[in-house]
Structures are given as structure tokens and as C-alpha cells.
Write an enzyme that holds these catalytic residues in place. Sequence first.
Site, PDB file in Angstrom:
ATOM      1  CB  CYS A 334      -1.064   0.037   1.088  1.00  0.00           C
ATOM      2  SG  CYS A 334      -0.913  -1.168   2.369  1.00  0.00           S
ATOM      3  NE  ARG A 363       2.012  -9.334   5.077  1.00  0.00           N
ATOM      4  CZ  ARG A 363       0.717  -9.174   4.873  1.00  0.00           C
ATOM      5  NH1 ARG A 363      -0.145  -9.984   5.451  1.00  0.00           N
ATOM      6  NH2 ARG A 363       0.278  -8.210   4.094  1.00  0.00           N
ATOM      7  CD  GLN A 381      -0.624  -8.613   0.087  1.00  0.00           C
ATOM      8  OE1 GLN A 381      -0.105  -7.541  -0.202  1.00  0.00           O
ATOM      9  NE2 GLN A 381      -1.364  -8.780   1.166  1.00  0.00           N
ATOM     10  CG  ASP A 383      -2.314  -5.346  -2.469  1.00  0.00           C
ATOM     11  OD1 ASP A 383      -3.491  -5.270  -2.075  1.00  0.00           O
ATOM     12  OD2 ASP A 383      -1.336  -4.941  -1.823  1.00  0.00           O
ATOM     13  CG  HIS A 385      -3.775  -0.245  -2.232  1.00  0.00           C
ATOM     14  ND1 HIS A 385      -2.715  -1.008  -2.642  1.00  0.00           N
ATOM     15  CD2 HIS A 385      -4.052  -0.625  -0.960  1.00  0.00           C
ATOM     16  CE1 HIS A 385      -2.342  -1.789  -1.653  1.00  0.00           C
ATOM     17  NE2 HIS A 385      -3.124  -1.597  -0.627  1.00  0.00           N
ATOM     18  CE  LYS A 465     -11.134  -8.717   8.385  1.00  0.00           C
ATOM     19  NZ  LYS A 465      -9.968  -9.594   8.394  1.00  0.00           N
ATOM     20  CG  HIS A 511      -6.009  -1.779   1.941  1.00  0.00           C
ATOM     21  ND1 HIS A 511      -4.654  -1.647   2.035  1.00  0.00           N
ATOM     22  CD2 HIS A 511      -6.535  -0.808   2.727  1.00  0.00           C
ATOM     23  CE1 HIS A 511      -4.369  -0.647   2.854  1.00  0.00           C
ATOM     24  NE2 HIS A 511      -5.490  -0.120   3.286  1.00  0.00           N
TER      25      HIS A 511
END
Length: 634
Positions: A334, A363, A381, A383, A385, A465, A511
Site C-alpha cells: 500500500c 512477512r 498478493q 493487491d 488500492h 472489511k 485495499h
Amino acid sequence: MVQVRVAEKEKAYPEGVSFFEVLKDLDKGLLKKTVAVRVNGVLRDLRARLDSTDTTIEPVDIESKEGIEICRHSAAHVMAEAVRSLYDNVKVAIGPAIEDGFYYDFDTERPFTPEDLEKIEARMKEIVKADHPIIGKSVGKAEALEFFKAKGEIYKEEIIAGLEGDEVSVYSQADFTDLCRGPHLPSTGWIKAFKLTGTAGAYWRGSEKNKMLQRVYGTAFASRKALEDYLARIEEARKRDHRKLGRELDLFTTSEDIGAGLVLWHPNGSTVRRVIEDFWKGEHVKGDYSIVYTPHIAQVGLWKTSGHWDFYRENLFSPMDVEGQEYIVKPMNCPFHIQIYKTHLRSYRDLPVRYAELGTVYRYERSGVLHGLLRVRGFTQDDAHIFMTPDQLEEEIKGVLNFTLYILKSFGFNEFDIYLSTRPEKYVGALENWAKAESALKAALESTGLEYSVDPGEGVFYGPKIDIKIKDVIGRSWQCSTIQVDFNLPERFDVTYRDESGHEARPIMIHRALMGSLERFFGCLVEHYAGAFPFWLSPVQVTVLTVTQRNDEYARSVYKRLREEGLRAELDIRNEKLGYKIREAQLKKIPYQLVIGDSEEADGKVAPRQRGGESLAPESLDGFIERAKRENRP
RNA sequence: GCCGGCGUAGCUCAGGGGUAGAGCAACUGAUUCGUAAUCAGUAGGUCGGGGGUUCGAUUCCCCCCGCCGGCUCCA
């Protein structure tokens, strides 16, 4: 006398008669498959007795969810009795029924071994055979406390101390007495089929700060047949295990030399991944996303600004020194997308801005949580945004939600468990924003007409979420998609746009990840299809097999043509019998095997055989290619 | 991270204080074969890594790494 109704039947009985006796008198056949009763909405033991308010009795069927739970709960008590009789100085903690079984936690002098498990199971069988009556009664709290204290049952003391009311219920079988709400089977002999399945350490009350107890897992069913079916299901799941299939189909490995939780994608797995990625990118471009790329490392200040440094430090890899500056490998994408957004002054007319990236993040997961492809330390991911005005939120979430469902369905997932997670105790942002966002998520969910449940307080600290779990063919749920509203990062990074009146305003971010991580999603796909990917995803789609070496040249031309048509083909002209080659292709789960023998060569045809074992009539190569192309899409 | 189990050939596994074995896979040769395994031969291992005990360790002990089942955690 009490007037009693059971289903259609009705009769009067004196007070004090047990439910067991009532059923025995009214409907013997029904009694056979009954393990407890529900009276005025409350579950009761069969041994419990009629009192004046009891009128309508609903039998709890042994096959029902509640019935099986009761069996399992009683089995847990039998296990506790067995453990107490076998070992000295054992304290019992809690022993509930859970999905698929039950467990009981014990505080023991030493951990249980697999041999202990066998001993415990053997003793349990004796206890079941002995058919001890299981008798429940209500006692005063003080009396119960004294009783368990005298036995040294400190965990029971702690539980009782936390209970409300003056009375607690206890159940006894033989010389074993346990604090328990019930209900239970009338006697241990009613347990028809059980099996202990494993041992594990488990913290008292689930907290790492507490003592680790010894947990024994088991399962029980209404019949031996049901238990066997369950074990067969476990076996089926084991066959689909992506770690096993990953090795067999040469999809991926991990290496001790590289490090735990870091995945090597082999050519076969990489092909599947590439097809997924190409599809994903194409659909995102169509969906008006901009695809971006960002670095794998960045200065740690970025994560201090985002708040992740404070919230998730224990899950970040340690910083590395670069000319006096601290850098870390990225745990999220992000901040990068935010930086891209911030390179221009944005007008409300530019919004929403959607940045999507297949971003690989790292991670530091604690070693004990790693699991195949499902929980790793480096993963990609899918991902994105989205930056938008508050007014656009609801519409945008609807769009994302429908897009998500479309993508998931494209991969063959059609059943979902959807959860709306709302504001947790620890949160940032204004309450009114939370309310707005939660209602926007809710409205979007309702517009799909799909069922969902609310997980109160399960949202992330920066916003509510929607999580979507996909159900695979054998009914297991996998957490993949997540759509999260974020008020926090725009604030922290001072993200702005110019509104209609030319004033600086704060956008809202979403996200979202549809597959979650490619690793996890791929693992899920492998298990969903048991390694037999649909044609469009198969690493090898067609293999060309010759009957004898006379056919090599023609087979080569067929193979070449298939490659030219963009199909993932292989050629097997080894000097082996056809049956051998077919067996091998079958084990590799290749969707089509094209058999090439003298007759096919003479007619200029191919003889397709499907993965399922079905042979198709020989057809022209053009005809086959047309068929293959038709199937070569989601 | 915590509790327990495990780590022997590419894979599945046997063995066990005196430096290892099977099946499949691989390789070589013969066979030219029609829809799930042709036959024969050959090669293949610092027994996860390090340290210790011992005349001698793959085997026993300790530490580490990895994997498996759980607990806890999962932005």
C-alpha cells in the site's frame, strides 16, 4: 400428573417420571435413535425427570447436529475418566465437542505420547463396555467449589468462580465427576463409535501467557459407519493435499537450504501461475485498473508512517543497513501505491484511481505457523488500492465485490461464505466514518443478494472489511478474498484530492485482494481439483503419444502444430508401450492424450483420450484443435 | 514462539553401536508393441547439519535446521 406430548402422541404421566421412561412408553422406536430431549426449548438428559411445567417433548435425534454433539461431549467425559484412571496427579481442564469431534485438556506431569493415546483409547473402550450410568445433578456453587478443591481440580475451581448463579450442574459416571452443563447420554455404553485422533499442547484458556496443557483430540459418531465415512473423508482430503500433489506433479517445492516458508515454483506450477496472472491482468485492465510495479524493499520510515511498524513489528523482517539508512523487505504494497498517487495533484474528477499489482511481500511468520503454500513467509498478493471520494465508496465496493465473485467463479468456485467484519475495540478513525463504511459494505453485500454473516469487532484497526471464503468441492472453506476500507492511511500519508469547490479533501482507500495470495490460492486450486486442473489451467494440456516408432515423424508434426496453435503440448515418442505412456500421462493428470498409430497416420487424424479414461473417436487435427481452443478459457 | 512426532537413495519406506536395504523412478541394452506398468542389467546414500560419549555413531546424548499434527498469531 403432567400432560405430555411427543410428536403426535399425548399422554399424562405422574411427576418424577424420567423422559426416558416416557419415550419408552410412548414410542419405543423413537427412543432408539434419541439421545436427549428438548423441553420447552431447553436440552435435557433422558434421565432427567418430568416436572410440572413440562409438556411438549422434542426428541433429539442421534444423527442430528445436537445429537452428535452430545455423543461427543459424553465421549470427552469418558476420555477424562480414562485419563484420570490411568495417570496420577492429572488435573482436568475443559473438554468440549467441536466441529468433527471433541477434545479434553489435561494438566499432566508429562506430555502424552502416541503410546499414551492407544492406552487411553483402550481404557475408554472398557469404560464404554462397562456402561456406567452418567448422572447429572445440580449442586450449590459453594459445595461444588469445595468438592473440586478437595480433588485438587484448580481449573474447575477457576471455571466455577467465573460462573453466574448459585447453582452449577455436575455429571458423574463411576467415580469420575465433572463440572458440566450437559446434557449427556444416559450411560457410557451409548457411545457407539469413537476414535482418538491426536495429541497437542494447548494453552489454558487459549492464552500464551498461561500454562500449556495437554490436549487429546478425538471424534465420535452415531454409528460405526458414520465414523468410517468420516475417516474416509479425511483420507480423501489427504489425497488432495497440495503438498503431496505439489511434489508428485512437480508444481513447487520448498528447500531447507533456502529457508522455511519460501516457495520455489517449478515449471509446471509456474505455468499455472502464469495463466492465472495473465487472466488476472487482462481482467483488471478491462475493469479500469492501472497495473503498477513497485520495489521489494524500502526505507523503514514508510512503515513507521503507515503504522505497521508499531502494529506488526514482530511480523516484519529485521531492517538492513543501506549506507546508514534502514530498509526492510516490504510486508505490504500500500505505501508504494500511495506514493504513486501522490506524485500528482488529484481532482475529484480523477477518482476513483485504481492501482493493481501482483506484489510480492515478505512477512516474518513464526516458525510454528508455516503450512505448505497456505502460510508462507514470502508470497504474492493480487493487491489493489482504490482511492475515491467518500461519495463513491458504496458504488466502488459493489463493483469490487462483483468483480471478486466473477474472478472466483472463473476458477470454478461457486460457493462462498461471506463475512462482514465490523469495528474492533482498538481502532483509528472517526466513528461516523466507521458507520458510513460499515453501511456501505452492508449495502454492497445486500445488492448481491448473497447471504453473509457479521463478525462483530473482527475488522482491522483501520477499517471494516468483507472477507470471502471459498468452498472447495469437498466442502472445506478457504479464506482468500478480502475487501477492506481504510481511513487510516490517507490520513497518515496526507493523501488528498481537490473537491468540487476546489478545496483539499481526504479520499478513502480500499485495499482488496481477490485471490489473497497466489501461493495460497494455488494451493487451494490444487486441492479443489485434486491436481486435475481444468484445461485452461493445466500445465500440460495435451500429450502426443506414439504407438510405435514408425509414427514418430507424423507425431512430431502434430506436436509442432499444437505448439504453433498456442497449446501446451508434450511429445512422448519414447520406446515404450502405449499403455505405459498412457498410464504416465494419466498420473500427470494431462487433460488430453493424443494417440498416434498407423491408422491415425494413414488417415491424417489423431485419437484423443481424455484424462477421465474416456477414448474419443479419431478426428482430424483441425477438429481437435478447435475443441481444445474452445476449452482453453475460464 | 510453545507442546508432541518425524527427518535413511529422486519418491514411498524397512533396518539398526561394527561405516546400509527393498519397490518405484533414473540410466544402458533387448523388444516395435493400440488406450493405466515388456524384460534384463547398471548406477545411485557424509542415514538433515554441528558437537559430544565410544576403540568405533546412521543408531545413544546435546544443540541447530527443516517437515508434520496442534496451540497462539495471521495487516
